[in-house]
Design an enzyme around this catalytic site. Structure first.
Site, PDB file in Angstrom:
ATOM      1  CD  GLU A 164     -10.398 -29.978  25.603  1.00  0.00           C
ATOM      2  OE1 GLU A 164      -9.122 -30.090  25.013  1.00  0.00           O
ATOM      3  OE2 GLU A 164     -11.045 -29.406  25.150  1.00  0.00           O
ATOM      4  CB  CYS A 174      -7.202 -30.178  22.619  1.00  0.00           C
ATOM      5  SG  CYS A 174      -6.826 -28.457  23.048  1.00  0.00           S
TER       6      CYS A 174
END
Ligand code: SIN
Length: 521
Positions: A292, A326
């Site tokens: 990720e 994020c």
């Protein structure tokens, strides 16, 4: 370029932002960070964890962990290197032999005890998160609950790793597909969610029957260490979880975790450049990987949006974790017809934030993680301003606070090609860009190498479908700025990563699919 005085008046109501007036700086007392007053002092561990034992680095080296709100040392943690990493991997390999043979029900029961311990110790775990990461206590408690929800979800998945029976194409064969744990996994986690990223990776690994070597972030190792202590108390056998904290030997430890033949899978959350490095290292043994990596989320407010809801969504998405997630909105595109209204409302709300030490009840937003983060945010703001942006709120390092604080910032009239739109800012800067048409904004939103999350606000059902399908991202928030849950497939496309974490798909990342043909019938 919208630089009309009319907008400036609209977004700066009388008395709203007088020069030198820091409305959002609360006067606070700072808890001595060095002392985290835990109910259970046994949760604050300072050593690595290998084979069920808390151990020092072989050379006794340690590294300091600072509280970003005060710059004071919380403590010193064992700085482990290559030798300890190899040992941890071998130990995890041995433990895999028995852990992988346990039943899903057995693993479910232990994980449920672990989940309960996380909830029972929520206050202490939140204090640790706040001390090392800086986020406000309420948000840290939310993170602990989020982290625990992965443990609960994957406890429930441990008993549901179903295989398949596939009708045979040959008379004398029967086709069966089973799922098996991949083996030892390397888990590399980030500092922005010191607990939740452990929950998201460790819980599915354990549920699947894998054993783990964890490298926690050097900025925030204490949450990982506390969780591992609780996992042991829950009954996870020795050697199943191992932790190698490191600072000085980051490269060697990381490489070993990727290149060791014993390790069968890597899961990493962090930046795209590091994901690329780890992938190249993992290529030597063709390991299973899930990454990720970075995002650069577009957040679009269409002319038919509920503007107040969009402002709330933008605040939730942009400023959660002080802009250090994020999935944070990074580029906020607002239709020209609602631009002034949206900018004004957003600026007023951001102006009311109280930045400060997360231990203080009044604090709504904490510090950034370190000085480098402040420098990056300032570079983005300076670049945007040099290209014609106006600062509606904030725009500089916060003064009068001891830690790494940056003023929550709203920029308007941002050039669509400014650095703040090209790179993930990872800080509290809302960059507003004006657009005219759906086609134009979709083109701008997709004009990036990454694709983690994207958000938009519209009440037009046709547009909602069109835009949700058109955004080149792994996750879409349509009329919401918050998407994160344990039950969803979290992950990105393009250079935002590979694989999915959480949800019904999350455990598959830690399992091999094996086909067995039964002949001789
Ligand atoms: C992240 O920032 O990597 C995770 C954010 C989330 O789970 O919401």
């Amino acid at each position: 370029m919208l630089r009309s005085p009319a907008l400036r008046v609209a977004v700066r109501p009388q008395g709203f932002l007088k020069p030198g007036r820091n409305t959002w700086l609360s006067v606070m007392t700072y808890a001595t960070a060095a002392k985290i007053n835990l109910k259970d002092a046994g949760l604050l561990k300072h050593q690595g964890f290998i084979g069920g034992k808390w151990i020092d680095a072989k050379d006794k080296a340690t590294f300091s962990v600072l509280n970003p709100a005060t710059k004071e040392e919380i403590g010193a943690v064992s700085d482990m290197g290559l030798e300890e990493t190899k040992e941890a991997i071998v130990v995890a390999g041995e433990a895999f032999k028995s852990w992988s043979k346990t039943t899903g029900k057995h693993r479910h029961d232990i994980l449920m005890k672990f989940f309960k311990l996380m909830m029972d110790n929520a206050d202490d775990l939140a204090m640790i998160i706040t001390a090392e990461n800086g986020k406000p206590l309420a948000e840290a408690k939310g993170e602990n609950a989020y982290s625990a929800s992965f443990v609960e979800w994957f406890a429930e998945e441990a008993v549901r790793t179903y295989g398949e029976v596939i009708p045979s194409a040959m008379m004398n064969l029967r086709n069966v597909v089973v799922k098996q744990p991949v083996g030892v996994v390397s888990l590399l986690t980030p500092w922005n969610f010191p607990s939740a990223m452990i929950g998201r990776k460790l819980a599915p690994a354990l549920a699947a029957g894998c054993t783990a070597v964890i490298k926690p972030p050097a900025e925030t190792p204490y949450s990982t260490l506390a969780l591992v202590e609780l996992a042991q108390r829950a009954g996870i056998p020795d050697g199943v979880i191992n932790v190698v904290p490191t600072h000085a030997h980051l490269k060697d430890v990381g490489r070993e975790m990727c290149e060791s033949k014993i390790v069968k899978k890597i899961s990493f959350t962090g930046s795209t450049p590091i994901a690329k490095l780890l992938m190249s290292q993992a290529a030597s043994t063709l390991k299973k990987v899930s990454f990720e990596a970075g995002g650069n989320a577009p957040f679009i407010v269409f002319d038919d949006a509920d503007v107040e809801a969009a402002v709330e969504g933008a605040i939730a998405s942009k400023f959660r974790g002080t802009g250090q997630t994020c999935v944070c909105a990074n580029r906020i595109y607002v239709h020209s017809s609602v631009y002034a209204d949206f900018a004004s409302r957003l600026a007023q709300k951001v102006d009311a934030f109280k930045i400060g030490n997360g231990m203080d009840k009044e604090t709504t937003h904490g510090p950034l993680i370190h000085e480098r983060a402040i420098e990056k945010v300032q570079r983005h703001v300076d670049d945007a301003v040099s290209r014609g942006a106006s600062i509606l709120v904030g725009g500089k390092k916060a003064e009068g606070l001891p830690g790494f604080f940056y003023e929550p910032t709203v920029l308007c009239d941002v050039d669509p090609h400014a650095e703040v739109t090209d790179e993930e800012t990872f800080g509290p800067v809302a960059a507003l860009i004006k657009f005219e048409t759906e086609e134009e904004v979709i083109r701008m939103a997709n004009d990036t190498d990454v694709g983690l999350a994207g958000y938009f606000y519209s009440r037009d059902i046709g547009r909602v479908w069109r835009v949700a399908e058109a955004l080149q991202v792994g996750m879409v928030g349509a009329n919401t700025g918050l998407i994160s849950q344990a039950v969803i497939p979290f992950g990105g496309i393009k250079e935002s990563g590979l694989g999915r974490e959480g949800g019904p798909h999350g455990i598959d990342e830690y399992m091999n699919t094996k086909f067995i043909a039964f002949g001789g019938l």
